[in-house]
Design a protein around this motif. Structure first.
Motif, PDB file in Angstrom:
ATOM      1  N   ASN A 435      26.294  53.090  27.803  1.00 19.17           N
ATOM      2  CA  ASN A 435      27.347  52.125  28.202  1.00 19.17           C
ATOM      3  C   ASN A 435      26.797  51.512  29.696  1.00 19.17           C
ATOM      4  OD1 ASN A 435      30.265  52.390  27.384  1.00 19.17           O
ATOM      5  ND2 ASN A 435      29.422  54.262  26.782  1.00 19.17           N
ATOM      6  N   TYR A 436      25.940  52.211  30.295  1.00 21.93           N
ATOM      7  CA  TYR A 436      25.424  51.507  31.271  1.00 21.93           C
ATOM      8  C   TYR A 436      24.550  50.297  31.081  1.00 21.93           C
ATOM      9  CZ  TYR A 436      22.676  50.990  35.902  1.00 21.93           C
ATOM     10  OH  TYR A 436      22.131  50.488  36.960  1.00 21.93           O
ATOM     11  N   TYR A 437      23.684  50.354  30.032  1.00 19.48           N
ATOM     12  CA  TYR A 437      23.039  49.254  29.711  1.00 19.48           C
ATOM     13  C   TYR A 437      23.678  48.300  28.531  1.00 19.48           C
ATOM     14  CZ  TYR A 437      19.090  51.840  31.671  1.00 19.48           C
ATOM     15  OH  TYR A 437      18.271  52.573  32.604  1.00 19.48           O
ATOM     16  N   ASN A 438      24.751  48.509  28.247  1.00 19.29           N
ATOM     17  CA  ASN A 438      25.118  47.604  27.286  1.00 19.29           C
ATOM     18  C   ASN A 438      26.710  47.048  27.545  1.00 19.29           C
ATOM     19  OD1 ASN A 438      23.151  47.835  24.927  1.00 19.29           O
ATOM     20  ND2 ASN A 438      23.959  50.051  25.082  1.00 19.29           N
ATOM     21  N   PRO A 439      26.906  46.740  28.885  1.00 12.43           N
ATOM     22  CA  PRO A 439      28.301  46.149  28.975  1.00 12.43           C
ATOM     23  C   PRO A 439      28.370  44.533  28.972  1.00 12.43           C
ATOM     24  CG  PRO A 439      27.369  46.851  31.260  1.00 12.43           C
ATOM     25  CD  PRO A 439      26.260  47.155  29.991  1.00 12.43           C
ATOM     26  N   PHE A 440      27.013  44.116  28.966  1.00 10.02           N
ATOM     27  CA  PHE A 440      27.137  42.542  29.112  1.00 10.02           C
ATOM     28  C   PHE A 440      25.869  42.020  28.675  1.00 10.02           C
ATOM     29  CE2 PHE A 440      26.196  44.372  33.156  1.00 10.02           C
ATOM     30  CZ  PHE A 440      24.781  44.025  33.447  1.00 10.02           C
ATOM     31  N   PHE A 441      25.835  40.591  28.503  1.00 12.34           N
ATOM     32  CA  PHE A 441      24.508  39.973  28.162  1.00 12.34           C
ATOM     33  C   PHE A 441      24.115  38.979  29.413  1.00 12.34           C
ATOM     34  CE2 PHE A 441      21.989  36.150  26.673  1.00 12.34           C
ATOM     35  CZ  PHE A 441      21.023  36.857  26.307  1.00 12.34           C
ATOM     36  N   ILE A 442      22.976  39.072  29.995  1.00 13.15           N
ATOM     37  CA  ILE A 442      22.864  38.330  31.057  1.00 13.15           C
ATOM     38  C   ILE A 442      21.654  37.641  31.052  1.00 13.15           C
ATOM     39  CG2 ILE A 442      21.503  39.993  32.269  1.00 13.15           C
ATOM     40  CD1 ILE A 442      22.546  38.856  34.928  1.00 13.15           C
ATOM     41  N   GLU A 443      21.465  36.068  31.219  1.00 18.77           N
ATOM     42  CA  GLU A 443      20.321  35.113  31.196  1.00 18.77           C
ATOM     43  C   GLU A 443      20.520  34.142  32.093  1.00 18.77           C
ATOM     44  OE1 GLU A 443      20.525  33.055  27.342  1.00 18.77           O
ATOM     45  OE2 GLU A 443      22.640  32.612  27.597  1.00 18.77           O
ATOM     46  N   GLU A 444      19.345  33.640  32.368  1.00 19.14           N
ATOM     47  CA  GLU A 444      19.262  32.493  33.329  1.00 19.14           C
ATOM     48  C   GLU A 444      19.259  31.362  32.661  1.00 19.14           C
ATOM     49  OE1 GLU A 444      15.884  30.960  36.781  1.00 19.14           O
ATOM     50  OE2 GLU A 444      16.186  33.099  36.284  1.00 19.14           O
ATOM     51  N   THR A 445      20.346  30.406  32.846  1.00 20.15           N
ATOM     52  CA  THR A 445      20.365  29.355  31.970  1.00 20.15           C
ATOM     53  C   THR A 445      19.460  28.065  32.512  1.00 20.15           C
ATOM     54  OG1 THR A 445      22.476  28.790  33.241  1.00 20.15           O
ATOM     55  CG2 THR A 445      22.416  29.955  31.194  1.00 20.15           C
ATOM     56  N   SER A 446      19.561  27.978  33.809  1.00 23.00           N
ATOM     57  CA  SER A 446      18.755  26.697  34.367  1.00 23.00           C
ATOM     58  C   SER A 446      18.474  26.886  35.736  1.00 23.00           C
ATOM     59  CB  SER A 446      19.624  25.350  34.196  1.00 23.00           C
ATOM     60  OG  SER A 446      20.867  25.408  34.927  1.00 23.00           O
ATOM     61  N   LYS A 447      17.504  25.818  36.368  1.00 20.81           N
ATOM     62  CA  LYS A 447      17.088  25.989  37.626  1.00 20.81           C
ATOM     63  C   LYS A 447      17.118  24.654  37.927  1.00 20.81           C
ATOM     64  CE  LYS A 447      14.119  29.766  38.868  1.00 20.81           C
ATOM     65  NZ  LYS A 447      12.792  30.204  39.071  1.00 20.81           N
ATOM     66  N   SER A 448      17.961  24.292  38.937  1.00 24.91           N
ATOM     67  CA  SER A 448      17.961  22.860  39.751  1.00 24.91           C
ATOM     68  C   SER A 448      18.276  22.890  41.048  1.00 24.91           C
ATOM     69  CB  SER A 448      19.572  22.014  39.093  1.00 24.91           C
ATOM     70  OG  SER A 448      20.403  22.605  39.204  1.00 24.91           O
ATOM     71  N   ASN A 449      17.386  22.100  41.806  1.00 21.33           N
ATOM     72  CA  ASN A 449      17.503  21.997  43.409  1.00 21.33           C
ATOM     73  C   ASN A 449      17.361  23.335  44.014  1.00 21.33           C
ATOM     74  OD1 ASN A 449      18.114  18.986  43.162  1.00 21.33           O
ATOM     75  ND2 ASN A 449      20.326  19.611  42.930  1.00 21.33           N
ATOM     76  N   LYS A 450      16.512  24.105  43.377  1.00 23.77           N
ATOM     77  CA  LYS A 450      16.463  25.598  44.024  1.00 23.77           C
ATOM     78  C   LYS A 450      17.474  26.343  43.855  1.00 23.77           C
ATOM     79  CE  LYS A 450      12.435  24.023  46.942  1.00 23.77           C
ATOM     80  NZ  LYS A 450      12.223  24.110  48.352  1.00 23.77           N
ATOM     81  N   LYS A 451      18.490  26.189  42.905  1.00 22.47           N
ATOM     82  CA  LYS A 451      19.434  26.900  42.552  1.00 22.47           C
ATOM     83  C   LYS A 451      19.558  27.599  41.127  1.00 22.47           C
ATOM     84  CE  LYS A 451      24.419  26.792  44.085  1.00 22.47           C
ATOM     85  NZ  LYS A 451      25.561  26.075  44.292  1.00 22.47           N
ATOM     86  N   LYS A 452      19.476  28.817  41.356  1.00 21.45           N
ATOM     87  CA  LYS A 452      19.563  29.725  39.932  1.00 21.45           C
ATOM     88  C   LYS A 452      20.797  29.446  39.271  1.00 21.45           C
ATOM     89  CE  LYS A 452      15.733  32.863  40.227  1.00 21.45           C
ATOM     90  NZ  LYS A 452      15.237  34.217  40.285  1.00 21.45           N
ATOM     91  N   SER A 453      20.954  29.309  38.057  1.00 18.68           N
ATOM     92  CA  SER A 453      22.202  29.210  37.334  1.00 18.68           C
ATOM     93  C   SER A 453      22.127  30.238  36.081  1.00 18.68           C
ATOM     94  CB  SER A 453      22.399  27.879  36.493  1.00 18.68           C
ATOM     95  OG  SER A 453      23.478  27.791  35.979  1.00 18.68           O
TER      96      SER A 453
END
Length: 748
Positions: A435-453
C-alpha cells in the motif's frame, strides 16, 4: 439460469450448502475413507486426552461427538472434527487452575455456547480474510510435525523407553532422536518400509484397480496380518505392547460419562477459560476448514458460520458428557481427503466406528501396529509439506514466500495459533508495504520557465494505509513547482488522506509557493461496501470464445464506463508490448467525427480493439478489405460498426443542402437520400438533429450490408459463427452505447 442474470441474485438464489452432494452419493469412497480416518483418529483421541491431563475416555467421547454430531450439523463435506493438540495445553492449565475436571467441563459447556453465539452473529467471516500463504504455511507445518512425530513409530517404540509415550510425540512433534535409535525395532522398520512402498506405488501398478480396499485400509489390514505372521515365524520382529494401538476397557456408561459441576457457574475463572476455549477453538476450526477446502479436489467452500454453530453445539455436548474441546482438525481432514472421501458420510462413519470401538471392538483394534499408522501419516505429512509446495510459494515472490515460511517456522517453534498469528503479522507487513508504494502514479509532465509541472494521479481506492507515502511525496515536492492532484478515478478516499490533501493545499503549498490544482475530488466518499454490485461479471479473456461472448464483454465494459468504475491504465513500453501479443477481440469502425477513446468507452484492455475510421460511417472497398484482414489474419472475432449521435459531419452536410439546395448533394448524404430516408423538401433547420441521427443509423446498416456483399470471406465466416458483426450507437452526452444484436449474424 440465464447467462445475464445479475450476480447478486445468483448469490441469493444459490446458497453455499446447495452445492454439497447427498450424504449417500458416494458410499463406495466414503465408507473406506471413514474406516481409515477412524484408524488414524483413534490413537490421536487417546494421545491428546492424555496430553490434556484428562481421562483417556474423554478423548474418545470428543472424537465420537466430533464425528457423529458435528459431522451431521456441519456443511463441510471433507473436514473432520475431534480433540486437537492445539488446545491440549489450555485444557491442562484449566483443569489444574479450576481444581477439578467437572468444573472444567462447565467451562467447556459455556465455551460451546459462546461459539454457537459467534456463529449466529456471523463471526465466521474472519476465515475469508486469511491469506493463502498463511493457509499453505499452516498445512506445510502440520505436515512437517506429522513427519517428525511418526519417526519413533516408524522405528518401533519399546516398552522400556522413557519419554517415548504417544502423547509427547504427537503433541510436541519433535522426538528425541537418541531415544529413537535406542528403541529400534526390526519389525516396525519392515512394516514401515513395506507400507510406504505400498502407498507410493499403489497408483503406479495394477493395484489401483482395486476399488473396494483403498491403499490406506490395505496398509492397516496387511499390518495386522504381517505382525501376526511375525508372532509365529519371526518372534524377534513381533510388535506388541506400546507398539500397538491401545484403547481402555469400558465397564458401563457410568464409567464413561462425567457431568459438569454447575455449582461453579458464577466463578470468574470459569468464564475466563470458557471465553478462551471458545476463541481459540473457533479460530482453529475456521483455519482448519479453510485448509480442508484448499485440499478438497472439488474446491467446495464450507460455510464458516454454520461451522461455528456446529462446533458450538459439539463443544457444549462434550462439556455435558465429559469430553475435551473439539475443533475441526487438519490431520484427520487431510487423511480423509487423501483416502478419497466425497461427502460427510465418512466423518459420520468414523464417529460411529469410534463408538463401536469403545463398546465392542477394543480387542480387535488393539492388534493394529502403530508402525502401519505411522506410514499413513508419513505420506499425508509429506504431501502437505512437499518440496514442490515450497518451490511453488517461492515462485510467487517474497511477499508470498516469506509469510509462508514465517508461518511454518512459527508453528514449529511455538504452537499452531501463535504461529499463524506470527505469519499473519508478516503478511500484514507486506500488505502495508504494498500500500505504501501503490497509492498513486506520479510523473513530471513539463518544465517551463524553470518551474516543474508534476501530475499525481490517485489510485482507485486510497486508504489510511497510504498516508505515509502520499505525505512523504507531497512534502518533498520542489519549491515553486506546479502540481496537479488528480482524483478522477478514485472511488474511495479515506478522511485521513483528505485531511493531508487539505493541509498540503492550504498550508504547506502556500508557504512554499507551490501551485496546486486538485481535480476530480468528490464532496463525499462512501466505503466500498456501499457501492452496488455489478449486475454482470466480466469474463476473463480466455473465456471469450464466440463473437457473442466478445459483444457481451464490450457491452459490460461500456456499462462499467457509464457507472464510473474505470481504473486508469498506465504502462511502460515493454509492458505495452506484452499486451499486444494476444489476438484482438474486435474491429471497431466509427466516424472521424467521434474522437472519444474506444478503450475507455468499452473499458477494454490494451490491444483488445482495432480502431478504423470512416466518414459518416460509410465504408469503401479498402476499409472492407482491411476489416477482413483484421479478422482472417489477426484473429478478431467481431466487427462493430459504431455510430454516434449529433454527428457534425452529417449535420454540416445537411445545413449546406438547406442553404444551397441547387448544389450537388454531399457524398455523405447521397446513399440515404437515394434510399428515401429523407426528401429534400422535408429539410428544416429545426429537425436536423433528429435527421442526423436517422442518417447515421441508416449508414451503419448500409455498411453492414456492404460487408456481407463485398467480402465473401467475411460473409462465410459470419454465417458460420466464426466472426460476428453488429451495429451500435453512442449517446455522447451520457457515454452509453446502445448495442443492436442481430442474433442471426452472431451465432451459427
Amino acid at each position: 439460469m440465464s447467462k445475464n442474470q445479475p450476480f447478486k441474485q445468483l448469490i441469493e438464489n444459490r446458497h453455499i450448502e446447495d452445492i454439497g452432494r447427498s450424504v449417500f452419493s458416494s458410499p463406495g469412497k466414503d465408507i473406506p475413507a471413514g474406516i481409515v480416518v477412524f484408524l488414524v483418529a483413534l490413537p490421536l483421541c487417546l494421545g491428546i486426552a492424555l496430553a490434556s491431563g484428562a481421562p483417556l475416555i474423554s478423548g474418545l467421547i470428543s472424537g465420537i461427538i466430533g464425528g457423529v454430531v458435528i459431522g451431521a450439523i456441519s456443511k463441510s463435506e471433507v473436514s473432520v472434527s475431534g480433540p486437537a493438540a492445539s488446545l491440549s495445553a489450555v485444557v491442562l492449565v484449566a483443569i489444574n487452575k479450576l481444581d477439578s475436571f467437572e468444573i472444567f467441563l462447565l467451562a467447556l459447556f459455556i465455551g460451546g455456547l459462546l461459539q454457537l453465539v459467534f456463529g449466529l452473529l456471523k463471526a465466521g467471516l474472519i476465515a475469508d480474510y486469511m491469506p493463502t500463504s498463511i493457509i499453505k504455511g499452516l498445512l506445510a507445518a502440520i505436515g512437517l510435525i506429522l513427519v517428525f512425530a511418526q519417526i519413533p513409530y516408524a522405528f518401533g517404540v519399546k516398552e522400556d523407553s522413557e519419554g517415548m509415550d504417544f502423547t509427547t510425540l504427537m503433541t510436541t512433534g519433535f522426538p528425541d532422536f537418541n531415544q529413537v535409535v535406542q528403541s529400534f525395532s526390526p519389525g516396525a522398520v519392515f512394516l514401515t518400509i513395506f507400507s510406504l512402498a505400498l502407498l507410493i506405488f499403489w497408483d503406479k501398478t495394477f493395484l489401483k484397480k482395486i476399488k473396494l480396499f483403498p491403499p490406506f485400509l490395505m496398509v492397516v489390514i496387511l499390518g495386522v496380518v504381517i505382525n501376526t505372521i511375525f508372532k509365529f515365524l519371526l518372534p524377534a520382529f513381533y510388535l506388541d505392547g506400546i507398539q500397538l494401538v491401545n484403547i481402555p476397557e469400558v465397564d458401563g456408561w457410568s464409567s464413561v460419562i462425567t457431568f459438569p459441576d454447575f455449582g461453579a457457574i458464577v466463578s470468574f475463572q470459569v468464564w475466563t477459560y470458557a471465553f478462551t476455549i471458545a476463541l481459540i477453538a473457533s479460530i482453529a476450526s475456521l483455519l482448519a476448514i479453510e485448509a480442508a477446502d484448499n485440499l478438497d479436489p472439488h474446491k467446495r467452500r464450507s460455510p464458516p458460520n454454520r461451522e461455528l454453530v456446529a462446533q458450538g453445539i459439539g463443544n457444549s455436548l462434550a462439556g455435558l458428557l465429559g469430553g475435551i474441546p473439539i475443533t475441526s482438525v487438519i490431520v484427520r481432514s487431510s487423511v480423509n481427503i487423501e483416502a478419497g472421501a466425497e461427502t460427510k458420510l465418512s466423518t459420520i462413519l468414523h464417529g460411529l466406528l469410534l463408538t463401536a470401538s469403545v463398546l465392542f471392538l477394543s480387542s480387535v483394534i488393539n492388534q493394529i501396529p502403530l508402525a502401519s499408522l505411522a506410514a499413513i501419516l508419513l505420506v499425508v505429512g509429506y504431501k502437505l509439506a512437499s518440496i514442490s509446495t515450497f518451490k511453488d510459494m517461492f515462485k510467487k515472490g517474497l511477499s508470498q514466500f516469506i509469510p509462508f515460511v514465517v508461518t511454518v517456522l512459527g508453528i514449529l517453534l511455538t504452537d499452531v495459533l501463535l504461529g499463524v498469528l506470527i505469519g499473519t503479522a508478516s503478511s500484514v507487513f507486506f500488505l502495508l508495504r504494498g500500500n505504501y508504494y501503490n497509492p498513486f502514479f506520479i510523473e513530471e509532465t513539463s518544465k517551463s520557465n524553470k518551474k516543474k509541472s508534476i501530475r499525481l494521479e490517485l489510485s482507485n481506492e486510497v486508504s489510511f494505509l497510504n498516508k505515509p507515502a502520499i505525505k512523504r511525496t507531497l512534502w518533498n515536492l520542489p519549491h515553486k513547482s506546479k502540481v496537479i492532484i488528480d482524483a478522477t478515478f478514485s472511488s474511495y478516499i479515506d478522511r485521513d488522506v483528505l485531511g493531508i490533501l487539505n493541509d498540503f493545499q492550504n498550508t504547506f503549498a502556500k508557504e512554499n509557493e507551490i501551485d496546486v490544482n486538485v481535480i476530480g475530488l468528490r464532496e463525499s466518499y462512501k466505503p466500498k461496501s456501499d457501492i452496488k454490485m455489478e449486475t454482470n461479471v466480466l469474463l476473463p479473456k480466455k473465456e471469450l470464445i464466440t463473437p457473442e461472448d466478445v459483444l457481451n464483454y464490450l457491452r459490460d465494459g461500456n456499462k462499467r464506463y457509464v457507472d464510473g468504475n474505470l481504473v486508469s491504465r498506465r504502462f511502460r513500453n515493454k509492458e505495452l508490448l506484452d499486451f499486444i501479443k494476444d489476438a484482438p477481440l474486435a474491429v471497431v469502425i466509427n466516424c472521424i467525427d467521434m474522437r472519444e477513446p474506444l478503450n475507455m468507452l468499452l473499458n477494454t484492455g490494451i490491444g483488445d480493439l482495432i480502431p478504423l475510421k470512416a466518414a459518416a460511417n460509410l465504408l469503401d472497398k479498402n476499409l472492407i478489405q482491411t476489416s477482413e484482414m483484421a479478422c482472417s489474419f489477426q484473429g478478431a472475432k467481431l466487427i462493430l460498426l459504431l455510430g454516434n449521435n449529433k454527428n457534425r459531419l452529417i449535420k454540416h452536410a445537411l445545413i449546406q443542402q438547406v442553404k444551397n439546395p441547387e448544389n450537388p448533394i454531399s457524398f455523405l448524404l447521397e446513399p440515404a437520400f437515394h434510399a428515401g430516408v429523407y426528401a429534400a423538401d422535408e429539410l428544416k433547420e429545426n429537425n436536423l438533429n433528429e435527421l442526423t441521427d436517422k442518417i447515421t443509423l441508416f449508414n451503419l446498416t448500409l455498411s453492414k450490408s456492404k460487408i456481407l456483399k463485398e467480402s465473401s470471406w467475411l460473409n462465410e465466416a459470419i454465417q458460420s459463427g466464426k466472426v460476428g458483426i453488429a451495429t451500435a450507437f453512442l449517446d455522447r452526452k451520457t457515454g452509453a452505447i446502445q448495442f443492436s444484436i442481430p442474433e442471426e449474424n452472431l451465432v451459427p
